[in-house]
Design a protein around this motif. Structure first.
Motif, PDB file in Angstrom:
ATOM      1  N   PHE A 283       0.833  -1.195   0.000  1.00 23.65           N
ATOM      2  CA  PHE A 283       0.000   0.000   0.000  1.00 23.65           C
ATOM      3  C   PHE A 283       0.872   1.250   0.000  1.00 23.65           C
ATOM      4  O   PHE A 283       1.824   1.325   0.766  1.00 23.65           O
ATOM      5  CB  PHE A 283      -0.907   0.014   1.239  1.00 23.65           C
ATOM      6  CG  PHE A 283      -1.690  -1.257   1.415  1.00 23.65           C
ATOM      7  CD1 PHE A 283      -2.944  -1.390   0.847  1.00 23.65           C
ATOM      8  CD2 PHE A 283      -1.156  -2.336   2.118  1.00 23.65           C
ATOM      9  CE1 PHE A 283      -3.673  -2.565   0.994  1.00 23.65           C
ATOM     10  CE2 PHE A 283      -1.869  -3.514   2.269  1.00 23.65           C
ATOM     11  CZ  PHE A 283      -3.134  -3.631   1.704  1.00 23.65           C
ATOM     12  N   GLU A 284       0.515   2.226  -0.840  1.00 23.90           N
ATOM     13  CA  GLU A 284       1.205   3.517  -0.819  1.00 23.90           C
ATOM     14  C   GLU A 284       0.336   4.488  -0.037  1.00 23.90           C
ATOM     15  O   GLU A 284      -0.843   4.677  -0.346  1.00 23.90           O
ATOM     16  CB  GLU A 284       1.460   4.046  -2.220  1.00 23.90           C
ATOM     17  CG  GLU A 284       2.285   5.330  -2.188  1.00 23.90           C
ATOM     18  CD  GLU A 284       2.755   5.798  -3.556  1.00 23.90           C
ATOM     19  OE1 GLU A 284       2.911   7.028  -3.711  1.00 23.90           O
ATOM     20  OE2 GLU A 284       2.980   4.949  -4.443  1.00 23.90           O
ATOM     21  N   LEU A 285       0.901   5.095   0.992  1.00 21.24           N
ATOM     22  CA  LEU A 285       0.180   6.010   1.862  1.00 21.24           C
ATOM     23  C   LEU A 285       0.784   7.406   1.769  1.00 21.24           C
ATOM     24  O   LEU A 285       2.005   7.555   1.659  1.00 21.24           O
ATOM     25  CB  LEU A 285       0.237   5.554   3.324  1.00 21.24           C
ATOM     26  CG  LEU A 285      -0.650   4.394   3.763  1.00 21.24           C
ATOM     27  CD1 LEU A 285      -0.245   3.087   3.113  1.00 21.24           C
ATOM     28  CD2 LEU A 285      -0.625   4.250   5.266  1.00 21.24           C
ATOM     29  N   GLY A 286      -0.076   8.409   1.835  1.00 23.77           N
ATOM     30  CA  GLY A 286       0.343   9.804   1.848  1.00 23.77           C
ATOM     31  C   GLY A 286      -0.120  10.475   3.129  1.00 23.77           C
ATOM     32  O   GLY A 286      -0.772   9.843   3.983  1.00 23.77           O
ATOM     33  N   PRO A 287       0.177  11.766   3.274  1.00 25.92           N
ATOM     34  CA  PRO A 287      -0.220  12.492   4.487  1.00 25.92           C
ATOM     35  C   PRO A 287      -1.709  12.332   4.786  1.00 25.92           C
ATOM     36  O   PRO A 287      -2.559  12.469   3.909  1.00 25.92           O
ATOM     37  CB  PRO A 287       0.126  13.945   4.144  1.00 25.92           C
ATOM     38  CG  PRO A 287       1.222  13.838   3.127  1.00 25.92           C
ATOM     39  CD  PRO A 287       0.878  12.616   2.309  1.00 25.92           C
ATOM     40  N   GLY A 288      -2.006  11.981   6.036  1.00 21.64           N
ATOM     41  CA  GLY A 288      -3.384  11.788   6.466  1.00 21.64           C
ATOM     42  C   GLY A 288      -3.885  10.365   6.342  1.00 21.64           C
ATOM     43  O   GLY A 288      -4.913  10.013   6.918  1.00 21.64           O
ATOM     44  N   ASP A 289      -3.177   9.501   5.603  1.00 19.14           N
ATOM     45  CA  ASP A 289      -3.576   8.098   5.450  1.00 19.14           C
ATOM     46  C   ASP A 289      -3.130   7.281   6.659  1.00 19.14           C
ATOM     47  O   ASP A 289      -2.101   7.568   7.284  1.00 19.14           O
ATOM     48  CB  ASP A 289      -2.941   7.478   4.201  1.00 19.14           C
ATOM     49  CG  ASP A 289      -3.487   8.061   2.908  1.00 19.14           C
ATOM     50  OD1 ASP A 289      -4.569   8.669   2.936  1.00 19.14           O
ATOM     51  OD2 ASP A 289      -2.812   7.897   1.872  1.00 19.14           O
ATOM     52  N   SER A 290      -3.901   6.241   6.966  1.00 21.58           N
ATOM     53  CA  SER A 290      -3.594   5.358   8.094  1.00 21.58           C
ATOM     54  C   SER A 290      -3.784   3.913   7.674  1.00 21.58           C
ATOM     55  O   SER A 290      -4.542   3.616   6.756  1.00 21.58           O
ATOM     56  CB  SER A 290      -4.535   5.642   9.266  1.00 21.58           C
ATOM     57  OG  SER A 290      -4.428   6.968   9.704  1.00 21.58           O
ATOM     58  N   ILE A 291      -3.096   3.007   8.381  1.00 24.84           N
ATOM     59  CA  ILE A 291      -3.262   1.581   8.145  1.00 24.84           C
ATOM     60  C   ILE A 291      -3.090   0.848   9.475  1.00 24.84           C
ATOM     61  O   ILE A 291      -2.274   1.242  10.315  1.00 24.84           O
ATOM     62  CB  ILE A 291      -2.277   1.063   7.063  1.00 24.84           C
ATOM     63  CG1 ILE A 291      -2.652  -0.339   6.605  1.00 24.84           C
ATOM     64  CG2 ILE A 291      -0.836   1.136   7.544  1.00 24.84           C
ATOM     65  CD1 ILE A 291      -1.950  -0.775   5.322  1.00 24.84           C
ATOM     66  N   HIS A 292      -3.879  -0.190   9.667  1.00 27.40           N
ATOM     67  CA  HIS A 292      -3.790  -1.035  10.851  1.00 27.40           C
ATOM     68  C   HIS A 292      -3.592  -2.465  10.369  1.00 27.40           C
ATOM     69  O   HIS A 292      -4.174  -2.874   9.366  1.00 27.40           O
ATOM     70  CB  HIS A 292      -5.092  -0.944  11.660  1.00 27.40           C
ATOM     71  CG  HIS A 292      -5.212  -2.024  12.693  1.00 27.40           C
ATOM     72  ND1 HIS A 292      -5.830  -3.235  12.446  1.00 27.40           N
ATOM     73  CD2 HIS A 292      -4.773  -2.095  13.968  1.00 27.40           C
ATOM     74  CE1 HIS A 292      -5.776  -3.987  13.519  1.00 27.40           C
ATOM     75  NE2 HIS A 292      -5.140  -3.323  14.464  1.00 27.40           N
TER      76      HIS A 292
END
Length: 196
Positions: A159-168
Motif C-alpha cells: 500500500f502507498e500512503l500519503g499524508p493523512g492516510d492510516s493503516i492497521h
C-alpha cells in the motif's frame, strides 16, 4: 567484590529483567532466544541478570527475536525509573522528551511513560529500501504525518500512503515500509503492548 554476581547498574539490571519478561511472555526458553538471536546462551543469561550490557547490534538481534525493537526494550527498562512508574494515572511527554533510538529503517521516539496497553511512537525515516520483514504478536497502527510511504504487508498486499492516510494490521502480519519517493517521511505509530 566479584562483578560476576552483581548487576552493573540499575538500568542494566532493569533492561535484563525486561528482556527476561518479554522472553517469558513469548514462551521462549533462554536457549531458544539465544538461537533466534544468534547469541550465546551464557551471554543472554548474564544479560538477563544485569551482569552484562548488550551492544546495539546484540540488542537489535534480541529485539527482533522477541518481535520487538531496541527502542521498545530500552523504553520498557527506563519506564521503571520514571517517578511513579506504572502507578501514574497521567503520562506527560514534552517535545523532544521520551526514549529515542533506532526503530526499523529510521529513528523513533516513544511518546508515553509507564506500563500502558499501547506504545505510541513518532517515527522519522528516509529509507528507500524496505529491508527485512518484521513480525510481532501485537497489533500495529500507522498514520502518515508527512511524506509518502510504501507499506509492504507480504501476502496482505502493498500500500502507498500519503499524508493523512492510516493503516492497521493484526499481530502476526509480516510488515516493512520505506519512502515511496526520495525524501524523509514522518509517521505516528501505535503498537499494542502485551504482557512483558
Amino acid at each position: 567484590m566479584s562483578t560476576g554476581s552483581v548487576a552493573l547498574d540499575e538500568q542494566t539490571e532493569r533492561l535484563g529483567a525486561r528482556i527476561r519478561s518479554f522472553r517469558q511472555a513469548r514462551g521462549l526458553t533462554l536457549v531458544e532466544l539465544a538461537r533466534l538471536a544468534e547469541l550465546s546462551h551464557p551471554f543472554l543469561s548474564q544479560l538477563e541478570r544485569g551482569q552484562a550490557r548488550p551492544s546495539m547490534v546484540s540488542l537489535e538481534r534480541i529485539a527482533r527475536a522477541l518481535g520487538s525493537s531496541q527502542i521498545e526494550l530500552i523504553a520498557a527498562a527506563t519506564d521503571d525509573l520514571v517517578p511513579g512508574g506504572a502507578t501514574q494515572r497521567v503520562s506527560l511527554v514534552r517535545s523532544m522528551e521520551g526514549p529515542q533510538g533506532p526503530f526499523g529503517g529510521g529513528e523513533a521516539r516513544i511518546l508515553v511513560h509507564g506500563d500502558v496497553p499501547f506504545v505510541p511512537m513518532e517515527f522519522r525515516g528516509s529509507n528507500v529500501s524496505v529491508g527485512e520483514f518484521y513480525t510481532h504478536e501485537e497489533d500495529e497502527f500507522l498514520h502518515v504525518v508527512s511524506g509518502r510511504v510504501l507499506v509492504d504487508l507480504a501476502e496482505e498486499g502493498t500500500f502507498e500512503l500519503g499524508p493523512g492516510d492510516s493503516i492497521h494490521y493484526a499481530g502476526g502480519t509480516l510488515h516493512r515500509w520505506c519512502s515511496a519517493v526520495v525524501g524523509e517521511y514522518h509517521l505516528f505509530i501505535v503498537k499494542e503492548r502485551r504482557a512483558g
